[in-house]
Motif scaffolding. Structure first.
Motif, PDB file in Angstrom:
ATOM      1  N   ARG A 286      52.744  17.758  44.949  1.00  0.00           N
ATOM      2  CA  ARG A 286      52.060  16.469  44.810  1.00  0.00           C
ATOM      3  C   ARG A 286      52.975  15.322  45.218  1.00  0.00           C
ATOM      4  NH1 ARG A 286      49.534  13.139  39.744  1.00  0.00           N
ATOM      5  NH2 ARG A 286      51.593  13.473  38.841  1.00  0.00           N
ATOM      6  N   SER A 287      54.231  15.351  44.769  1.00  0.00           N
ATOM      7  CA  SER A 287      55.184  14.295  45.120  1.00  0.00           C
ATOM      8  C   SER A 287      55.382  14.219  46.625  1.00  0.00           C
ATOM      9  CB  SER A 287      56.520  14.548  44.425  1.00  0.00           C
ATOM     10  OG  SER A 287      56.377  14.526  43.024  1.00  0.00           O
ATOM     11  N   SER A 288      55.512  15.383  47.264  1.00  0.00           N
ATOM     12  CA  SER A 288      55.721  15.420  48.711  1.00  0.00           C
ATOM     13  C   SER A 288      54.519  14.842  49.446  1.00  0.00           C
ATOM     14  CB  SER A 288      55.977  16.856  49.168  1.00  0.00           C
ATOM     15  OG  SER A 288      57.143  17.380  48.572  1.00  0.00           O
ATOM     16  N   LEU A 289      53.330  15.217  49.008  1.00  0.00           N
ATOM     17  CA  LEU A 289      52.117  14.702  49.645  1.00  0.00           C
ATOM     18  C   LEU A 289      52.046  13.181  49.534  1.00  0.00           C
ATOM     19  CD1 LEU A 289      49.367  15.330  51.008  1.00  0.00           C
ATOM     20  CD2 LEU A 289      48.398  15.431  48.699  1.00  0.00           C
ATOM     21  N   MET A 290      52.383  12.650  48.360  1.00  0.00           N
ATOM     22  CA  MET A 290      52.295  11.204  48.165  1.00  0.00           C
ATOM     23  C   MET A 290      53.376  10.466  48.954  1.00  0.00           C
ATOM     24  SD  MET A 290      49.604  11.100  46.464  1.00  0.00           S
ATOM     25  CE  MET A 290      49.572   9.311  46.296  1.00  0.00           C
ATOM     26  N   LEU A 291      54.562  11.034  49.069  1.00  0.00           N
ATOM     27  CA  LEU A 291      55.606  10.427  49.889  1.00  0.00           C
ATOM     28  C   LEU A 291      55.199  10.420  51.359  1.00  0.00           C
ATOM     29  CD1 LEU A 291      58.835  11.883  48.252  1.00  0.00           C
ATOM     30  CD2 LEU A 291      58.215   9.466  48.391  1.00  0.00           C
ATOM     31  N   LEU A 292      54.658  11.524  51.834  1.00  0.00           N
ATOM     32  CA  LEU A 292      54.188  11.576  53.218  1.00  0.00           C
ATOM     33  C   LEU A 292      53.116  10.522  53.464  1.00  0.00           C
ATOM     34  CD1 LEU A 292      53.954  15.451  53.636  1.00  0.00           C
ATOM     35  CD2 LEU A 292      55.420  13.953  55.004  1.00  0.00           C
ATOM     36  N   SER A 293      52.231  10.330  52.496  1.00  0.00           N
ATOM     37  CA  SER A 293      51.141   9.373  52.675  1.00  0.00           C
ATOM     38  C   SER A 293      51.651   7.941  52.744  1.00  0.00           C
ATOM     39  CB  SER A 293      50.117   9.504  51.541  1.00  0.00           C
ATOM     40  OG  SER A 293      50.621   8.982  50.324  1.00  0.00           O
ATOM     41  N   THR A 327      53.405  29.005  52.535  1.00  0.00           N
ATOM     42  CA  THR A 327      52.452  28.714  51.452  1.00  0.00           C
ATOM     43  C   THR A 327      51.913  27.285  51.511  1.00  0.00           C
ATOM     44  OG1 THR A 327      54.203  27.969  49.950  1.00  0.00           O
ATOM     45  CG2 THR A 327      53.640  30.320  49.895  1.00  0.00           C
ATOM     46  N   PHE A 328      52.534  26.435  52.324  1.00  0.00           N
ATOM     47  CA  PHE A 328      52.204  25.007  52.270  1.00  0.00           C
ATOM     48  C   PHE A 328      50.760  24.715  52.662  1.00  0.00           C
ATOM     49  CE2 PHE A 328      56.566  22.667  52.507  1.00  0.00           C
ATOM     50  CZ  PHE A 328      56.923  23.268  51.309  1.00  0.00           C
ATOM     51  N   ALA A 329      50.190  25.482  53.583  1.00  0.00           N
ATOM     52  CA  ALA A 329      48.809  25.221  53.996  1.00  0.00           C
ATOM     53  C   ALA A 329      47.873  25.283  52.791  1.00  0.00           C
ATOM     54  CB  ALA A 329      48.378  26.230  55.065  1.00  0.00           C
ATOM     55  N   THR A 330      48.104  26.249  51.917  1.00  0.00           N
ATOM     56  CA  THR A 330      47.265  26.406  50.731  1.00  0.00           C
ATOM     57  C   THR A 330      47.617  25.379  49.658  1.00  0.00           C
ATOM     58  OG1 THR A 330      47.012  28.772  51.151  1.00  0.00           O
ATOM     59  CG2 THR A 330      46.597  28.002  48.899  1.00  0.00           C
ATOM     60  N   LEU A 353      49.524  14.338  57.775  1.00  0.00           N
ATOM     61  CA  LEU A 353      50.488  14.578  56.697  1.00  0.00           C
ATOM     62  C   LEU A 353      50.880  16.050  56.635  1.00  0.00           C
ATOM     63  CD1 LEU A 353      48.869  12.420  53.845  1.00  0.00           C
ATOM     64  CD2 LEU A 353      50.425  11.701  55.659  1.00  0.00           C
ATOM     65  N   VAL A 354      49.905  16.937  56.742  1.00  0.00           N
ATOM     66  CA  VAL A 354      50.207  18.358  56.594  1.00  0.00           C
ATOM     67  C   VAL A 354      50.994  18.878  57.794  1.00  0.00           C
ATOM     68  CG1 VAL A 354      48.158  19.402  57.677  1.00  0.00           C
ATOM     69  CG2 VAL A 354      49.223  20.497  55.696  1.00  0.00           C
ATOM     70  N   THR A 355      50.888  18.195  58.937  1.00  0.00           N
ATOM     71  CA  THR A 355      51.682  18.604  60.100  1.00  0.00           C
ATOM     72  C   THR A 355      53.172  18.537  59.779  1.00  0.00           C
ATOM     73  OG1 THR A 355      49.987  17.860  61.645  1.00  0.00           O
ATOM     74  CG2 THR A 355      52.229  18.070  62.508  1.00  0.00           C
ATOM     75  N   TYR A 356      53.590  17.446  59.115  1.00  0.00           N
ATOM     76  CA  TYR A 356      54.988  17.318  58.710  1.00  0.00           C
ATOM     77  C   TYR A 356      55.366  18.427  57.726  1.00  0.00           C
ATOM     78  CZ  TYR A 356      55.263  12.596  60.714  1.00  0.00           C
ATOM     79  OH  TYR A 356      55.275  11.527  61.566  1.00  0.00           O
ATOM     80  N   ALA A 357      54.488  18.666  56.763  1.00  0.00           N
ATOM     81  CA  ALA A 357      54.792  19.665  55.734  1.00  0.00           C
ATOM     82  C   ALA A 357      54.944  21.054  56.339  1.00  0.00           C
ATOM     83  CB  ALA A 357      53.702  19.659  54.666  1.00  0.00           C
ATOM     84  N   LEU A 358      54.027  21.437  57.214  1.00  0.00           N
ATOM     85  CA  LEU A 358      54.082  22.776  57.807  1.00  0.00           C
ATOM     86  C   LEU A 358      55.308  22.933  58.702  1.00  0.00           C
ATOM     87  CD1 LEU A 358      50.320  23.334  58.698  1.00  0.00           C
ATOM     88  CD2 LEU A 358      51.574  24.152  56.698  1.00  0.00           C
ATOM     89  N   ALA A 359      55.662  21.873  59.431  1.00  0.00           N
ATOM     90  CA  ALA A 359      56.853  21.948  60.286  1.00  0.00           C
ATOM     91  C   ALA A 359      58.113  22.086  59.444  1.00  0.00           C
ATOM     92  CB  ALA A 359      56.937  20.703  61.161  1.00  0.00           C
ATOM     93  N   LYS A 587      44.915  10.506  68.124  1.00  0.00           N
ATOM     94  CA  LYS A 587      45.086   9.531  67.041  1.00  0.00           C
ATOM     95  C   LYS A 587      46.155   9.937  66.023  1.00  0.00           C
ATOM     96  CE  LYS A 587      41.833   7.088  68.835  1.00  0.00           C
ATOM     97  NZ  LYS A 587      42.200   5.916  69.658  1.00  0.00           N
ATOM     98  N   SER A 588      46.587  11.206  66.058  1.00  0.00           N
ATOM     99  CA  SER A 588      47.605  11.636  65.088  1.00  0.00           C
ATOM    100  C   SER A 588      49.002  11.170  65.469  1.00  0.00           C
ATOM    101  CB  SER A 588      47.596  13.158  64.949  1.00  0.00           C
ATOM    102  OG  SER A 588      47.900  13.769  66.187  1.00  0.00           O
ATOM    103  N   ALA A 589      49.174  10.655  66.688  1.00  0.00           N
ATOM    104  CA  ALA A 589      50.487  10.156  67.132  1.00  0.00           C
ATOM    105  C   ALA A 589      50.671   8.741  66.605  1.00  0.00           C
ATOM    106  CB  ALA A 589      50.589  10.192  68.654  1.00  0.00           C
ATOM    107  N   THR A 590      50.972   8.635  65.317  1.00  0.00           N
ATOM    108  CA  THR A 590      51.086   7.331  64.675  1.00  0.00           C
ATOM    109  C   THR A 590      52.542   6.927  64.510  1.00  0.00           C
ATOM    110  OG1 THR A 590      50.948   8.445  62.534  1.00  0.00           O
ATOM    111  CG2 THR A 590      48.918   7.525  63.426  1.00  0.00           C
ATOM    112  N   GLN A 591      52.726   5.625  64.383  1.00  0.00           N
ATOM    113  CA  GLN A 591      54.073   5.072  64.335  1.00  0.00           C
ATOM    114  C   GLN A 591      54.835   5.504  63.090  1.00  0.00           C
ATOM    115  OE1 GLN A 591      54.288   0.845  64.568  1.00  0.00           O
ATOM    116  NE2 GLN A 591      56.490   0.741  64.354  1.00  0.00           N
ATOM    117  N   ALA A 592      56.129   5.805  63.285  1.00  0.00           N
ATOM    118  CA  ALA A 592      57.009   6.148  62.163  1.00  0.00           C
ATOM    119  C   ALA A 592      58.254   5.275  62.165  1.00  0.00           C
ATOM    120  CB  ALA A 592      57.413   7.619  62.247  1.00  0.00           C
ATOM    121  N   GLY A 593      58.250   4.207  62.937  1.00  0.00           N
ATOM    122  CA  GLY A 593      59.393   3.304  62.977  1.00  0.00           C
ATOM    123  C   GLY A 593      59.553   2.721  64.370  1.00  0.00           C
ATOM    124  N   SER A 594      60.212   1.562  64.455  1.00  0.00           N
ATOM    125  CA  SER A 594      60.422   0.952  65.768  1.00  0.00           C
ATOM    126  C   SER A 594      61.590  -0.012  65.719  1.00  0.00           C
ATOM    127  CB  SER A 594      59.159   0.215  66.236  1.00  0.00           C
ATOM    128  OG  SER A 594      58.914  -0.912  65.414  1.00  0.00           O
TER     129      SER A 594
END
Length: 887
Positions: A286-293, A327-330, A353-359, A587-594
């Motif tokens: 849960r913490s990881s999901l919220m940080l990613l968000s 296990t992260f997908a589940t 968000l899940v793309t980061y987690a799975l990678a 649309k998933s190619a969103t900004q992560a810093g500049s």
């Protein structure tokens, strides 16, 4: 009662009692002393300290928080979580102790049917600071609590401060008694898990300085405005109201725990250690999901490291539960479904968000495999040497280099019948943590005390005129010299200047600060930096280049036009590249810093693989087509909800108020929320030249580009190089690539032929080397230096051939210089090994002399180092080792 319902009841109650309801701030805080929003009060610090006037007299909120200082307690107690939600009500110079106590008691004890939380007063206890008679008496007067359920405690539990100079004050905590089945009698003073703290009322009334520790400081006096800061843990209230034993079994967390149970095939509640692991998984996912968000991505430092650590603890816990695969997908899907009603972004943005987690999961599973290979080698070496223990240093290396958890190391080692020197490991870990804490304290001490800006900010916000005016007349409101207020600054001094209005842009949103000057009657200041030390206030760091500047004097801020124009080109180019990326990749190619500065832009975006040359060319072409089309750049100031409804993108790391500035380039083609400065039309950008694309994380890529004249100069320099190569190689420009490829192939073929000749030259020495074998005890030794060799593999091949020629008892040690570095290959036959000569041990002896390391199997091994001149001494070390029994 569901968690979301508890939060809504809280907010409804305080809204009914005149509080402004404030939305949760991001988990990523602007406070330079913190990585995350670690407490509900963090977003309100500027108001509580008085640095910034509060926009409302009283407020209430449900604030997202992340705190990892008690991470080892997660799963072991009913209340420790890394992500939690803090319900708070706040008063900024409005009501004080009486109001805070009255509101808390009424909400807690009012029945559920009447909109309250329905706690029975007989189950509640209260603590107050031992010297706070006022709070003690108010609890007695305003509630029906008996004297014996109001306990006085010391500073360590009932006095609040940040540990830094600033506001502080006593606090009063409310506890729920879970009953005798959960522990001993005696109230919160027993510090027993039976008594769960549910609400902390902080009475912020003093200003402190000379802070020697969190509980040792000097009280300067009372704050100009006494404030109320309260925090009620939503998860704690939830597990009490839902009738479960801990926060991990509440409706927003339990689904992840259940998913982990299903994946593992083990039962929850059957084994204490497994239960702790299930809870760790539930909390950390849960913490990881919220940080990613909130825009955090896995990394090796800072916020990203905390996220990575949480994710890896999940993987470790699942492995200890018997699940070695992904296990992260589940797990993340289960957390999404539990949290999306309260935080819609985790549902709307889940695919990204899940793309980061799975990678991250895939990367760490590979890391575990690599660490396991190293650990297996250490176990084998220990057994070969007759040992029973893996050294603490080896276990620490696995932890520090590979991220290999110590408990996983211990589990594998114990399965092999060995033990880990845990004391030595713990010592090394303690030393590392001590260094990290000392570094953190050092950085914390270096942070400016923002209270010095309080009086300046009280005069109002700094007006930024630089969108339209590059030169603005104003007044010097204040000066800081060496961090302290001053009335004047003289030539040669570095100072901070506060103006009522400024045309100079303060660094934010990825755009660096303006260059320029501030001038006035008899003085000139060179602007070195422009920042916002507290919200709404701009500070100019300057060097007084001539004259003397004083408070109250007229001042004109003048922007360096050439630098600003180039910076605007870069910032607008960043928007075009962002739009081109989304057009090309989706649309998933969103900004992560500049980062944007004159002539250069850098853009980080979420993507998990290298961009092909064709893709980079397409992105560059789309962006430059937008430049060619001379798209209009327009800005509008409008409500945040209206901007989002229009499709405006919020940029990573930016904080937005109720009203925002929206920048359009070509209408909706590029539409972002942005406070930066921009060109008037896209043609003013001139040219965008993508010069780099790289990885900055498991699922984050970075593109870099030169813009405007800098882009032209880069292309002109490349053109000159191409022209020079064309002339030197007597080849037309359009044939250069194939010509260079032909030359490279010819060079590779020549190097191969040279290597073959060198290998044959070495092989020709085989008879000579075999004939040089000398009897040394039970061994027949050849220890020779070959001079320069093409590769260590050639030396190894020769050593094996010599071993076959020498016969029984052969010990072959051949040295050579390969690529400027010394190498020793040691080979032994069965008879030599039976007599105690092990190639790995002998190679280590040689390598120690060469200033490096070595090892390998008992039959053949390699050592190396840095000192080629030491090769004769290294071979001599092999000879000496053979004279020692057991070598």
């Amino acid at each position: 009662m569901k968690t979301a319902e508890i939060a809504q009841r809280y907010l409804d109650y305080f809204e009914k009692n005149g509080h402004t309801i404030v939305p949760s701030a991001s988990l990523v805080t602007d406070d330079p002393a913190l990585l995350f929003t670690v407490a509900g009060m963090v977003p309100f610090i500027p108001y509580l300290s008085g640095d910034v006037p509060a926009p409302y007299p009283r407020a209430a909120d449900n604030q997202k928080c992340i705190r990892t200082n008690d991470i080892e307690e997660v799963g072991k107690t009913p209340r420790h979580g890394t992500f939690f939600q803090m319900l708070g009500n706040w008063s900024f110079g409005d009501y004080f102790k009486e109001g805070a106590i009255r509101y808390a008691w009424e909400l807690l004890t009012t029945s559920e049917e009447e909109g309250g939380l329905g706690f029975d007063p007989k189950d509640l206890w209260v603590t107050v600071y031992e010297e706070d008679d006022e709070a003690h008496d108010l609890w007695l007067r305003l509630t029906d609590l008996p004297e014996e359920r109001i306990q006085r405690l010391g500073k360590d539990t009932n006095y609040w401060s940040t540990g830094l100079p600033g506001p502080a004050g006593p606090c009063s905590e409310i506890f729920f008694d879970r009953g005798p089945a959960y522990g001993i009698d005696g109230g919160p003073a027993t510090d027993d898990d039976r008594y769960v703290e549910i609400w902390n009322l902080v009475f912020m009334q003093y200003e402190i300085t000379d802070v020697r520790s969190k509980y040792d400081f000097t009280i300067v006096g009372e704050l100009p405005n006494k404030n109320i800061d309260t925090g009620m843990g939503l998860e704690r209230i939830a597990f009490l109201k839902q009738g479960v034993d801990n926060m991990y079994e509440t409706d927003q967390v339990r689904p992840v725990l259940d998913a982990a149970v299903a994946l593992s095939g083990k039962a929850y509640g059957a084994d204490h250690d497994d239960d702790v692991r299930f809870r760790v998984v539930a909390d950390h996912v849960r913490s990881s999901l919220m940080l990613l968000s909130d825009g955090v991505t896995p990394a090796n430092e800072g916020r990203g490291y905390i996220l990575r650590r949480l994710m890896r603890r999940v993987i470790r816990s699942m492995r200890l539960l018997g699940v070695d695969g992904p296990t992260f997908a589940t797990l993340f899907a289960a957390s999404r479904d539990a949290m999306k009603d309260a935080y819609p972004i985790v549902g709307a943005d889940y695919d990204r968000l899940v793309t980061y987690a799975l990678a991250e999961e895939a990367t760490f599973l590979r890391t575990l495999a690599a660490g396991s290979e190293n650990l297996d080698a250490s176990i084998a070496a220990a057994k070969d040497a007759g040992g029973t223990t893996i050294g603490g240093a080896e276990a620490f290396l696995l932890h520090d280099t590979y991220g290999f958890p110590i408990d996983l190391t211990m589990e594998i080692v114990e399965e092999a019948g060995l033990t880990v020197d845990r004391d030595a490991f713990d010592t090394l870990m303690h030393e590392q943590r001590a260094r990290a804490k000392a570094d953190a304290r050092s950085r914390k001490r270096q942070l400016a005390d923002t209270s010095v800006y309080r009086d300046f900010r009280a005069k109002g916000e700094t007006v930024f005129t630089g969108y339209t005016d590059w030169e603005t007349e104003s007044t010097v409101l204040g000066l800081l010299v060496d961090g302290a207020p001053a009335q004047r600054a003289v030539q040669g001094q570095i100072a901070e200047v506060i103006l009522a209005e400024t045309s100079l842009y303060a660094e934010s949103g990825g755009q660096v600060a303006d260059k320029g000057v501030i001038v006035g009657p008899g003085y000139e200041l060179e602007v070195l930096d422009v920042q916002r030390p507290v919200p709404g206030l701009v500070s100019h760091t300057v060097e007084v280049t001539s004259g003397e500047v004083g408070v109250g004097q007229p001042a004109t801020s003048v922007v360096d036009a050439v630098n600003r124009r180039a910076a605007q080109q870069a910032h607008s180019a960043t928007h075009l590249v962002h739009a081109a990326l989304r057009d090309t990749l989706g649309k998933s190619a969103t900004q992560a810093g500049s980062l944007n500065r004159a002539g250069y832009m850098r853009f980080d975006f979420s993507w998990g693989q290298t961009l092909s040359e064709a893709t980079k060319t397409e992105i560059e072409e789309i962006a430059n087509n937008a430049v060619r089309d001379n798209l209009q750049v327009t800005t509008r100031v409008l409500p945040l909800d209206e901007a989002k409804a229009a499709g405006a993108m919020a940029l990573f790391g930016e904080k937005y108020g109720d009203t925002v500035r929206m920048v359009d380039i070509g209408g909706p083609w590029s539409r972002e929320l942005c406070g930066g400065t921009h060109v008037g039309s896209s043609a003013e950008i001139g040219l965008i030249n993508l010069v780099g694309e790289s990885s900055v994380g498991a699922s984050t890529r970075r593109v870099e580009a030169l813009v405007g004249l800098d882009a032209f100069r880069e292309l002109a320099a490349e053109r000159a190089i191409v022209s020079q190569l064309s002339t030197s190689l007597k080849t037309p420009k359009d044939q250069l690539a194939s010509r260079v490829a032909d030359l490279a192939a010819s060079l590779k073929a020549a190097e191969k032929r040279i290597a073959q000749f060198e290998a044959k030259a070495l092989e020709s020495r085989l008879p000579e080397l075999a004939g040089s074998a000398q009897a040394t005890g039970a061994f027949r030794l050849v220890a020779q230096s070959l001079g320069v060799a093409a590769s260590a593999d050639d030396v190894r091949t020769l050593a094996l051939q010599v071993r076959e020629r020498v016969g029984a008892g052969a010990v072959i040690a051949l040295g050579a210089v390969v690529g400027g570095r010394p190498v020793v290959i040691v080979a032994t036959d069965d008879a030599a090994r039976a007599a105690g000569a092990k190639a790995g041990v002998l190679a280590k002896n040689a390598a120690a002399v060469l200033g490096g390391g070595g090892g390998g199997r008992d039959d053949v091994a390699q050592g190396g180092g840095t000192d080629p001149d030491a090769l004769p001494h290294a071979l001599a070390a092999v000879t000496r080792a053979l004279e020692i029994p057991g070598a």
